[in-house]
Motif scaffolding. Sequence first.
Motif, mmCIF file in Angstrom:
data_model
loop_
_atom_site.group_PDB
_atom_site.id
_atom_site.type_symbol
_atom_site.label_atom_id
_atom_site.label_comp_id
_atom_site.label_asym_id
_atom_site.label_seq_id
_atom_site.Cartn_x
_atom_site.Cartn_y
_atom_site.Cartn_z
ATOM 1 N N PRO A 299 -3.024 -19.686 -13.834
ATOM 2 C CA PRO A 299 -4.208 -19.409 -14.658
ATOM 3 C C PRO A 299 -3.914 -18.624 -15.930
ATOM 4 O O PRO A 299 -4.766 -18.546 -16.818
ATOM 5 C CB PRO A 299 -5.115 -18.606 -13.709
ATOM 6 N N TRP A 300 -2.725 -18.052 -16.054
ATOM 7 C CA TRP A 300 -2.377 -17.294 -17.255
ATOM 8 C C TRP A 300 -1.811 -18.179 -18.366
ATOM 9 O O TRP A 300 -1.685 -17.733 -19.510
ATOM 10 C CB TRP A 300 -1.364 -16.209 -16.905
ATOM 11 N N THR A 301 -1.458 -19.408 -18.075
ATOM 12 C CA THR A 301 -0.794 -20.270 -19.046
ATOM 13 C C THR A 301 -1.807 -20.953 -19.954
ATOM 14 O O THR A 301 -2.709 -21.637 -19.480
ATOM 15 C CB THR A 301 0.045 -21.348 -18.333
ATOM 16 N N HIS A 302 -1.630 -20.786 -21.266
ATOM 17 C CA HIS A 302 -2.486 -21.456 -22.241
ATOM 18 C C HIS A 302 -1.888 -22.773 -22.743
ATOM 19 O O HIS A 302 -2.612 -23.750 -22.933
ATOM 20 C CB HIS A 302 -2.721 -20.554 -23.462
ATOM 21 N N ILE A 303 -0.574 -22.771 -23.008
ATOM 22 C CA ILE A 303 0.086 -23.899 -23.651
ATOM 23 C C ILE A 303 1.421 -24.151 -22.963
ATOM 24 O O ILE A 303 2.103 -23.193 -22.567
ATOM 25 C CB ILE A 303 0.320 -23.612 -25.153
ATOM 26 N N ILE A 304 1.796 -25.402 -22.825
ATOM 27 C CA ILE A 304 3.142 -25.762 -22.386
ATOM 28 C C ILE A 304 3.949 -26.123 -23.624
ATOM 29 O O ILE A 304 3.609 -27.048 -24.362
ATOM 30 C CB ILE A 304 3.130 -26.944 -21.396
ATOM 31 N N SER A 305 5.019 -25.361 -23.875
ATOM 32 C CA SER A 305 5.830 -25.591 -25.063
ATOM 33 C C SER A 305 6.839 -26.712 -24.827
ATOM 34 O O SER A 305 7.420 -26.829 -23.756
ATOM 35 C CB SER A 305 6.561 -24.304 -25.472
ATOM 36 N N LEU B 148 -3.036 -26.776 -23.040
ATOM 37 C CA LEU B 148 -2.629 -27.700 -24.090
ATOM 38 C C LEU B 148 -1.153 -28.032 -23.983
ATOM 39 O O LEU B 148 -0.316 -27.141 -23.778
ATOM 40 C CB LEU B 148 -2.919 -27.095 -25.468
ATOM 41 N N LEU B 149 -0.838 -29.303 -24.138
ATOM 42 C CA LEU B 149 0.547 -29.746 -24.234
ATOM 43 C C LEU B 149 0.941 -29.766 -25.701
ATOM 44 O O LEU B 149 0.228 -30.292 -26.543
ATOM 45 C CB LEU B 149 0.708 -31.129 -23.618
ATOM 46 N N GLU B 150 2.100 -29.190 -25.979
ATOM 47 C CA GLU B 150 2.552 -29.058 -27.359
ATOM 48 C C GLU B 150 3.429 -30.236 -27.779
ATOM 49 O O GLU B 150 4.325 -30.644 -27.040
ATOM 50 C CB GLU B 150 3.351 -27.759 -27.503
ATOM 51 N N ILE B 151 3.168 -30.725 -28.967
ATOM 52 C CA ILE B 151 4.089 -31.631 -29.658
ATOM 53 C C ILE B 151 4.897 -30.745 -30.603
ATOM 54 O O ILE B 151 4.392 -30.287 -31.624
ATOM 55 C CB ILE B 151 3.339 -32.737 -30.411
ATOM 56 N N ASN B 152 6.119 -30.465 -30.213
ATOM 57 C CA ASN B 152 6.944 -29.454 -30.865
ATOM 58 C C ASN B 152 7.752 -30.085 -31.995
ATOM 59 O O ASN B 152 8.644 -30.899 -31.756
ATOM 60 C CB ASN B 152 7.860 -28.818 -29.810
#
Length: 244
Positions: A129-135, A159-163
Amino acid sequence: MHDDMTTLLDLHTHTVASGHAYSTIQEMARAASERGLQILGITEHAPGIPGTCNPIYFRNLHIVPRQMYGVRLLLGVELNILDTSGRLDLDERHYRCCDIRIAGIHALCWEGGTIDQNTEAMLAAIHNPWTHIISHPGDGTAELLFEPIVRAADETHTLLEINSSSLIPARNKAAAHPNNVEILRLCRKHDIPIILGSDAHISFSVADYRYALPLLAETKFPDELVMNYWPELCLDYLGIKLTD
């Protein structure tokens, strides 16, 4: 993407505190202001990365102003997913000190397994629950199944990041292009938002999405699902409330 769309936030950047980056908080904030950003996330590496800051750094974030040069700052951490259990490398005491928490797999501190085990690790981080975004889930460090990851991200408002940094040719991440295209196609299919991340390690790279934007065009990804264009909607989606 329409030509008149402007990115207004970048939530994944690093300063000298991360040990292998080259600009200060003030320099990053000034660069964000010059680029017209409304919100800048500064997410220093957690302890699993060699040479990064001591955990006390995160406990002292309360002293830093959250407004600089007309830009709202979100100060936080890029956590490491350490193993196939999805274990992260800080605890709740430190999470509470951070405005924003992203989590990703980094080769320097990742103990992986099969594609199914790796996927379960990512799912555990998404459901934390602490995770906002997956880098950079698509950078190829771990072989992953993206369909369940995309569905979990939707379920949890992660949110899934497009890095963009992962796509720089000099980094030789051959899987980054096809993996990110797959993520974008799945998110488009299921009407799920994504976020672009610069992963800037110097002020000149803040909001530099030059390698990610062509993938949006390639996949005909809709502007309304790119959270960088919609700062208030992005924060609401992530459940982040701005503080002074």
